[in-house]
Design a protein around this motif. Structure first.
Motif, short mmCIF file in Angstrom:
data_model
loop_
_atom_site.label_atom_id
_atom_site.label_comp_id
_atom_site.label_asym_id
_atom_site.label_seq_id
_atom_site.Cartn_x
_atom_site.Cartn_y
_atom_site.Cartn_z
N GLU A 22 26.28 -29.84 -12.21
CA GLU A 22 25.41 -30.58 -11.30
C GLU A 22 26.03 -31.94 -10.95
OE1 GLU A 22 22.14 -31.41 -8.88
OE2 GLU A 22 22.91 -29.53 -9.68
N ARG A 23 26.60 -32.63 -11.96
CA ARG A 23 27.28 -33.91 -11.69
C ARG A 23 28.44 -33.70 -10.74
NH1 ARG A 23 26.55 -35.20 -17.12
NH2 ARG A 23 28.68 -34.60 -17.66
N GLN A 24 29.19 -32.64 -10.96
CA GLN A 24 30.35 -32.34 -10.10
C GLN A 24 29.89 -32.06 -8.67
OE1 GLN A 24 33.23 -32.75 -11.43
NE2 GLN A 24 34.57 -32.02 -9.85
N ARG A 25 28.79 -31.31 -8.53
CA ARG A 25 28.27 -30.98 -7.20
C ARG A 25 27.85 -32.26 -6.46
NH1 ARG A 25 23.81 -30.53 -4.49
NH2 ARG A 25 22.45 -31.03 -6.23
N LEU A 26 27.16 -33.16 -7.16
CA LEU A 26 26.73 -34.42 -6.54
C LEU A 26 27.93 -35.27 -6.13
CD1 LEU A 26 23.70 -35.32 -8.84
CD2 LEU A 26 23.62 -34.54 -6.46
N LYS A 27 28.96 -35.26 -6.97
CA LYS A 27 30.18 -36.02 -6.67
C LYS A 27 30.84 -35.47 -5.40
CE LYS A 27 34.36 -35.98 -8.97
NZ LYS A 27 35.22 -36.12 -10.14
N ILE A 28 30.93 -34.15 -5.31
CA ILE A 28 31.56 -33.52 -4.14
C ILE A 28 30.72 -33.76 -2.89
CG2 ILE A 28 32.13 -31.26 -3.13
CD1 ILE A 28 33.00 -30.45 -6.01
N GLU A 36 27.05 -20.85 -22.78
CA GLU A 36 28.09 -21.67 -22.13
C GLU A 36 27.61 -22.18 -20.78
OE1 GLU A 36 31.99 -19.95 -21.52
OE2 GLU A 36 32.30 -19.82 -23.67
N ALA A 37 26.97 -21.30 -20.01
CA ALA A 37 26.49 -21.70 -18.69
C ALA A 37 25.45 -22.81 -18.81
CB ALA A 37 25.88 -20.49 -17.98
N GLU A 38 24.56 -22.70 -19.79
CA GLU A 38 23.56 -23.75 -19.99
C GLU A 38 24.21 -25.06 -20.43
OE1 GLU A 38 20.84 -22.01 -22.76
OE2 GLU A 38 19.94 -20.71 -21.23
N ARG A 39 25.25 -24.95 -21.26
CA ARG A 39 25.94 -26.14 -21.75
C ARG A 39 26.65 -26.86 -20.60
NH1 ARG A 39 29.58 -24.30 -26.09
NH2 ARG A 39 31.13 -24.16 -24.48
N PHE A 40 27.21 -26.10 -19.67
CA PHE A 40 27.97 -26.71 -18.57
C PHE A 40 27.12 -26.98 -17.32
CE2 PHE A 40 31.52 -24.52 -20.87
CZ PHE A 40 32.12 -25.68 -21.30
N LYS A 41 25.84 -26.62 -17.37
CA LYS A 41 24.98 -26.79 -16.19
C LYS A 41 24.92 -28.24 -15.74
CE LYS A 41 20.28 -25.95 -14.61
NZ LYS A 41 18.96 -25.51 -14.97
N GLU A 42 24.74 -29.15 -16.69
CA GLU A 42 24.64 -30.57 -16.35
C GLU A 42 25.95 -31.09 -15.74
OE1 GLU A 42 23.93 -34.55 -18.89
OE2 GLU A 42 22.47 -32.94 -19.28
N GLU A 43 27.07 -30.67 -16.32
CA GLU A 43 28.38 -31.09 -15.80
C GLU A 43 28.59 -30.53 -14.39
OE1 GLU A 43 31.96 -32.73 -15.17
OE2 GLU A 43 30.62 -33.23 -16.82
#
Length: 183
Positions: free
Chosen positions: A62-68, A53-60
């Motif tokens: 990272e996108r969220q972190r960049l957005k913030i 699950e963590a690997e599956r959500f890693k990309e999401e």
């Protein structure tokens, strides 16, 4: 004859599993029990599922972190400009027309931030570039006029851009500091 002699041994391994062995010395009879602490622990299957699950959500994530990060960047820039404008040392050095247009751009950016909390990274970056487009020429004009940053009196001593006030490279002028080495 009347008192039984029982030898009990406890063995605890690295995984938290306890083996208890009890042996009656007179009869030679022995029993063994294994105690595991499964309560509150994750099974290997659960651990593997969580890693997947963590690997599956890693990309999401990272996108969220960049957005913030982009949102925080815009917010920090807008508020630091607002604070700079309200600083007494800067207030008088910007003409009223520039000050009004910069304040309007800052307030628009802050209002946009409040109304669009879930915007995408690109939108935040675009708004920051828009605000920078208004702020940069005004701030540059203020610094060139000798306004300096808050806390600095005037521009760079010696005139930084063309190095006009600095001695020529390689030539230590007579007016420069004298350094004496002491052991």
């Amino acid at each position: 004859r009347g008192v039984p002699q029982i030898e009990v041994s406890f063995d605890l391994d690295a995984n938290g599993i306890m083996n208890v062995t009890a042996a009656d010395k007179s009869t030679g009879k022995s029993n063994k029990i294994t105690i595991t602490n499964d309560k509150g622990r994750l099974s290997q299957d659960e651990i593997e599922r969580m890693v997947k699950e963590a690997e599956r959500f890693k990309e999401e994530d990272e996108r969220q972190r960049l957005k913030i990060d982009a949102k925080n960047g815009l917010e920090n820039y807008a508020y630091s400009l607002k604070n700079t404008l309200s600083d007494d040392k800067v207030k008088d050095k910007i003409d009223d027309g520039d000050k009004a247009s910069l304040e309007e751009a800052i307030n628009k950016a802050i209002e946009w931030l409040e109304n669009n909390p879930n915007a995408e990274k690109e939108e935040y970056e675009s708004k920051q570039k828009e605000l920078e487009g208004v702020a940069m020429p005004i701030m540059t004009k203020m610094y060139q006029a000798g306004g300096g940053a808050p806390g600095m009196d005037g521009g760079m001593p010696g005139g930084m851009p063309d190095m006009g006030g600095a001695p020529p490279p390689g030539g230590g002028g007579a007016g420069g500091p004298h350094i004496e080495e002491v052991d």
